[in-house]
Structures are given as structure tokens and as C-alpha cells.
Scaffold this motif. Sequence first.
Motif, PDB file in Angstrom:
ATOM      1  N   ILE A 188       0.865  -1.181   0.000  1.00 50.42           N
ATOM      2  CA  ILE A 188       0.000   0.000   0.000  1.00 50.42           C
ATOM      3  C   ILE A 188       0.898   1.226   0.000  1.00 50.42           C
ATOM      4  O   ILE A 188       1.784   1.362   0.850  1.00 50.42           O
ATOM      5  N   LEU A 189       0.726   2.098  -0.971  1.00 49.69           N
ATOM      6  CA  LEU A 189       1.517   3.317  -1.072  1.00 49.69           C
ATOM      7  C   LEU A 189       0.748   4.465  -0.426  1.00 49.69           C
ATOM      8  O   LEU A 189      -0.421   4.691  -0.743  1.00 49.69           O
ATOM      9  N   TRP A 190       1.422   5.190   0.489  1.00 47.15           N
ATOM     10  CA  TRP A 190       0.796   6.320   1.169  1.00 47.15           C
ATOM     11  C   TRP A 190       1.440   7.615   0.689  1.00 47.15           C
ATOM     12  O   TRP A 190       2.673   7.753   0.687  1.00 47.15           O
ATOM     13  N   LEU A 191       0.598   8.583   0.321  1.00 44.46           N
ATOM     14  CA  LEU A 191       1.056   9.926  -0.032  1.00 44.46           C
ATOM     15  C   LEU A 191       0.476  10.902   0.982  1.00 44.46           C
ATOM     16  O   LEU A 191      -0.720  10.865   1.271  1.00 44.46           O
ATOM     17  N   VAL A 192       1.330  11.760   1.541  1.00 45.09           N
ATOM     18  CA  VAL A 192       0.917  12.648   2.635  1.00 45.09           C
ATOM     19  C   VAL A 192       1.153  14.096   2.229  1.00 45.09           C
ATOM     20  O   VAL A 192       2.281  14.492   1.905  1.00 45.09           O
ATOM     21  N   GLU A 193       0.074  14.891   2.247  1.00 48.42           N
ATOM     22  CA  GLU A 193       0.161  16.321   1.956  1.00 48.42           C
ATOM     23  C   GLU A 193      -0.257  17.137   3.184  1.00 48.42           C
ATOM     24  O   GLU A 193      -1.148  16.728   3.930  1.00 48.42           O
ATOM     25  N   VAL A 194       0.383  18.298   3.356  1.00 49.46           N
ATOM     26  CA  VAL A 194       0.043  19.198   4.454  1.00 49.46           C
ATOM     27  C   VAL A 194      -0.226  20.589   3.889  1.00 49.46           C
ATOM     28  O   VAL A 194       0.623  21.152   3.183  1.00 49.46           O
ATOM     29  N   TYR A 195      -1.403  21.130   4.200  1.00 50.47           N
ATOM     30  CA  TYR A 195      -1.719  22.517   3.840  1.00 50.47           C
ATOM     31  C   TYR A 195      -1.517  23.392   5.072  1.00 50.47           C
ATOM     32  O   TYR A 195      -2.048  23.109   6.155  1.00 50.47           O
ATOM     33  N   SER A 196      -0.742  24.464   4.922  1.00 54.03           N
ATOM     34  CA  SER A 196      -0.517  25.449   5.982  1.00 54.03           C
ATOM     35  C   SER A 196      -1.333  26.700   5.695  1.00 54.03           C
ATOM     36  O   SER A 196      -1.188  27.300   4.625  1.00 54.03           O
ATOM     37  N   MET A 197      -2.195  27.086   6.646  1.00 58.80           N
ATOM     38  CA  MET A 197      -2.999  28.285   6.426  1.00 58.80           C
ATOM     39  C   MET A 197      -2.141  29.542   6.496  1.00 58.80           C
ATOM     40  O   MET A 197      -2.446  30.543   5.838  1.00 58.80           O
ATOM     41  N   SER A 208       5.020   8.818   6.465  1.00 59.22           N
ATOM     42  CA  SER A 208       3.829   8.057   6.087  1.00 59.22           C
ATOM     43  C   SER A 208       3.509   7.056   7.183  1.00 59.22           C
ATOM     44  O   SER A 208       4.333   6.805   8.067  1.00 59.22           O
ATOM     45  N   PRO A 209       2.311   6.463   7.158  1.00 61.94           N
ATOM     46  CA  PRO A 209       1.962   5.457   8.161  1.00 61.94           C
ATOM     47  C   PRO A 209       2.919   4.261   8.093  1.00 61.94           C
ATOM     48  O   PRO A 209       3.550   4.014   7.060  1.00 61.94           O
ATOM     49  N   PRO A 210       3.035   3.496   9.195  1.00 64.47           N
ATOM     50  CA  PRO A 210       3.887   2.296   9.194  1.00 64.47           C
ATOM     51  C   PRO A 210       3.489   1.333   8.080  1.00 64.47           C
ATOM     52  O   PRO A 210       2.324   1.248   7.685  1.00 64.47           O
ATOM     53  N   SER A 211       4.460   0.578   7.596  1.00 67.56           N
ATOM     54  CA  SER A 211       4.243  -0.284   6.438  1.00 67.56           C
ATOM     55  C   SER A 211       3.248  -1.403   6.709  1.00 67.56           C
ATOM     56  O   SER A 211       2.610  -1.900   5.770  1.00 67.56           O
ATOM     57  N   HIS A 212       3.093  -1.811   7.978  1.00 67.57           N
ATOM     58  CA  HIS A 212       2.176  -2.917   8.262  1.00 67.57           C
ATOM     59  C   HIS A 212       0.717  -2.481   8.325  1.00 67.57           C
ATOM     60  O   HIS A 212      -0.171  -3.311   8.413  1.00 67.57           O
ATOM     61  N   ILE A 213       0.462  -1.165   8.285  1.00 65.40           N
ATOM     62  CA  ILE A 213      -0.913  -0.657   8.273  1.00 65.40           C
ATOM     63  C   ILE A 213      -1.461  -0.778   6.853  1.00 65.40           C
ATOM     64  O   ILE A 213      -0.930  -0.191   5.919  1.00 65.40           O
ATOM     65  N   PHE A 234      -6.975   6.031  12.790  1.00 66.85           N
ATOM     66  CA  PHE A 234      -7.020   4.665  13.296  1.00 66.85           C
ATOM     67  C   PHE A 234      -6.665   3.724  12.159  1.00 66.85           C
ATOM     68  O   PHE A 234      -7.449   3.500  11.244  1.00 66.85           O
ATOM     69  N   GLY A 235      -5.433   3.185  12.217  1.00 73.29           N
ATOM     70  CA  GLY A 235      -4.985   2.247  11.208  1.00 73.29           C
ATOM     71  C   GLY A 235      -5.111   0.821  11.705  1.00 73.29           C
ATOM     72  O   GLY A 235      -5.034   0.558  12.907  1.00 73.29           O
ATOM     73  N   TYR A 236      -5.323  -0.100  10.788  1.00 70.43           N
ATOM     74  CA  TYR A 236      -5.495  -1.486  11.211  1.00 70.43           C
ATOM     75  C   TYR A 236      -5.042  -2.440  10.120  1.00 70.43           C
ATOM     76  O   TYR A 236      -4.837  -2.059   8.958  1.00 70.43           O
ATOM     77  N   THR A 237      -4.857  -3.699  10.514  1.00 66.57           N
ATOM     78  CA  THR A 237      -4.585  -4.771   9.580  1.00 66.57           C
ATOM     79  C   THR A 237      -5.852  -5.606   9.437  1.00 66.57           C
ATOM     80  O   THR A 237      -6.826  -5.415  10.172  1.00 66.57           O
ATOM     81  N   GLU A 238      -5.838  -6.532   8.536  1.00 68.43           N
ATOM     82  CA  GLU A 238      -7.030  -7.355   8.310  1.00 68.43           C
ATOM     83  C   GLU A 238      -7.393  -8.170   9.544  1.00 68.43           C
ATOM     84  O   GLU A 238      -8.559  -8.378   9.856  1.00 68.43           O
ATOM     85  N   SER A 239      -6.401  -8.634  10.299  1.00 69.06           N
ATOM     86  CA  SER A 239      -6.691  -9.419  11.502  1.00 69.06           C
ATOM     87  C   SER A 239      -7.320  -8.561  12.594  1.00 69.06           C
ATOM     88  O   SER A 239      -8.168  -9.030  13.357  1.00 69.06           O
ATOM     89  N   ASP A 240      -6.942  -7.295  12.684  1.00 71.68           N
ATOM     90  CA  ASP A 240      -7.542  -6.400  13.680  1.00 71.68           C
ATOM     91  C   ASP A 240      -9.042  -6.256  13.461  1.00 71.68           C
ATOM     92  O   ASP A 240      -9.813  -6.129  14.410  1.00 71.68           O
ATOM     93  N   ASN A 241      -9.464  -6.262  12.243  1.00 70.79           N
ATOM     94  CA  ASN A 241     -10.858  -5.990  11.914  1.00 70.79           C
ATOM     95  C   ASN A 241     -11.812  -7.080  12.415  1.00 70.79           C
ATOM     96  O   ASN A 241     -13.013  -6.890  12.427  1.00 70.79           O
TER      97      ASN A 241
END
Length: 365
Positions: A188-197, A208-213, A234-241
Motif C-alpha cells: 500500500i503506497l501512502w502519499l501525505v500532503e500538508v496545507y498550511s494556512m 507516512s503510516p507504518p508499512s504494516h498498516i 485509526f490504522g489497522y490490519t485485516e486481523s484487527d478488523n
Amino acid sequence: MASPQHLAIMEKFPNDILSNIFIRLLAKQLAQMRCVSKTWNDLLSRPSFVKSHLDHSRHKNDEILLVFYHLFSFHSKPFTAHPLRSPHLELTNFIRLPTNLQSERYHYGYVIGSVNGLICFQYGPYIDGDYYIWNPSLSALLILPPSDNMPDYDYEDLVGIFPRFGYDPTTDDYKLVKLTSLDQEPIILWLVEVYSMRKGVFKLITQSPPSHITRIRYNHEVCVDGHDGHLHWFGYTESDNKLYYEISLGVLVGKLCVMAMFRHGECEVWAMDEYGVADSWVKHHVFSKCRGGVSPFGFTLHNEFVFGVYDRLTLYDPIAAKVKHFKIKSTKCGYTKVVEYVDSLVWVAPTKHKISCRKFSRLKF
């Protein structure tokens, strides 16, 4: 507004007396009074006064909750307003809606978060809709600029977009943080953007979030996150669900909390006693026999729990063990956003933009 004669007299008051008077007035009144003189404009524009006015607004006894319905439209009734003391009552006609968005008949939006009287929301198509920051106290609306940092990707690979809105006290800045999740098997590829007012721009960051999420739950029904420079997902893996079927993330008495409805029928509230320390999670409350008609929504800034109970949105005070019901049917309990209304002087504009009295004089209250 006071008469010209009264204003002339008040201009001679020392700043400490003026501050003591002004702090008790509504933001929309103070916005107009900034145009009286340069001295008043300087006083009412100071970050220290804006913060003091916010603190005073929060600690008044007439707290108001706004319940937005997902998806909402500004062409129709986007929310209902309820006094915290008596949420079964509904307040009307005390907020002016953004008129330029009311003309967008076929557009819908959802609230992302709310901090210090500012409400951040998206309006329009889910993938490429516009983002806004709105101060309802000042009838001020800022449309965020489009981002040009994101690489091209196939929309079929899009797993989800997960924005959060918060306040950074170290820089006195309001920020929108947007996670975009892409399915790039086997990862899973995570892209993170931040807007500053303050700066008025989006920036792509490397964290980015941990790779196991593998997934993020969009479970932010009660907007209390982001006040202290931290935002949470709230990040989770398939087993958490497989452990639970309802969960909500929030902040309670200044501590990160989760409220989970487990499949065996109990609802548990856990708090992280020492922020950032995984081993400090402590179970604080257990609600038994909740299966079926109860859904955990989160926590208010006044430390009350929010539940969907059968056909009602409900507040629970854990100290007084008291329940208060909204008059909201179950058809509108799903996917709500509960926002605390705070009278606020925070202006929704990048720092480089000057705020003129001409702009304030055009406000209609």
C-alpha cells in the motif's frame, strides 16, 4: 454597535480595560470594531487577545453542538444546532451559511474537522472536490488552492483519501493533513500532503503510516482532534478488523482515547495515559449488553461520550452518570459529524494576506 459619542469615550480607555470589555463581545461585533481606529485594530488583532477571546468563548455556559449530516448540502439544511445542556432542543438562525456555496445545487460536502471555531470541510466530488476553511462566527470562508504536488496515479488504484484538520501551537498555524492510499500490490503506497494556512500552500512530505498498516478507518464522527498539535488516524490490519465491529477514536480529558464495541457485546473505553507510550493504554469504562442498538461515536470537548442509541443520538456524562438525548432519528445518526461551535476571531487567510476594514465592513450580520 455603540454610538459615535460612546466610541469616542471608549477610545480613551486604557488597553487593559478595553480588553476586559472586548473579550465579552461576539466575534462579529469585534470584527466591525476593528475599523473604529488603528489602536483598536492593533489590540483586537493581537494573537494574545484572539487566544483570550477563544478561551472565554469556550468557558461560557452556553456551549452549542452542531450536528452535520453526511453528506450535506448548503443548498438545503446542512446541520442542526443544539445547546449542550439541553440537546433535545434545536437552535435556529444564528449562523449565516456561505451564500456562494448555496448556489451549488448538486454539490455535497462532509466535515473534516473543527478547531478553535474553524470548520474544515470538502465540498464537491470525493476525489477532486475543493477544500474549505470556514469561520461561521465571522461569515468568513477560505477556499484552499489546488495541490500540484501529487504524482499522477490511476484512480482505479485509489483505496481512499483520509484528511484531518488541526492546530499547530508551535507556529500558531492551522493545517489540513491529507493521506492518500494507493493499492500498489503487493504494498500500500501512502502519499501525505500538508496545507498550511499561514503559508497558503500544500506541501508533500515524506512521512507516512507504518508499512504494516493496510487500511485506515474513517471514524471521526466527533471533532475534538487536532487541538494540541497532534492528529490521529485509526490504522489497522485485516486481523484487527475481526475483533470488533464498531470503534471510535477521540480525545477525552486531554488524553487519546478509543471507544470500541466488541463482538461479544461490550463497549470499552481505553485511554493512553502517557502520550506516545503504547504500554500506557488503560481501560477506563466498560458498558455491558450494548450489542445491537448502540454505536460509539466519540467524545466531546466537555468530556461527554457520544453514542448512537437505537433511534437517537445520545450524550452520556460519565461523572454524573446522566444521559441526554437529541431529537435526531436513526436515519440521520449514521455518518454524522458533531462539531462544537466556538465564537472565534481567528481569520481564515494566509499571513501574507492583509485584512482590511473594507473587507470587514462588507460582512452582513
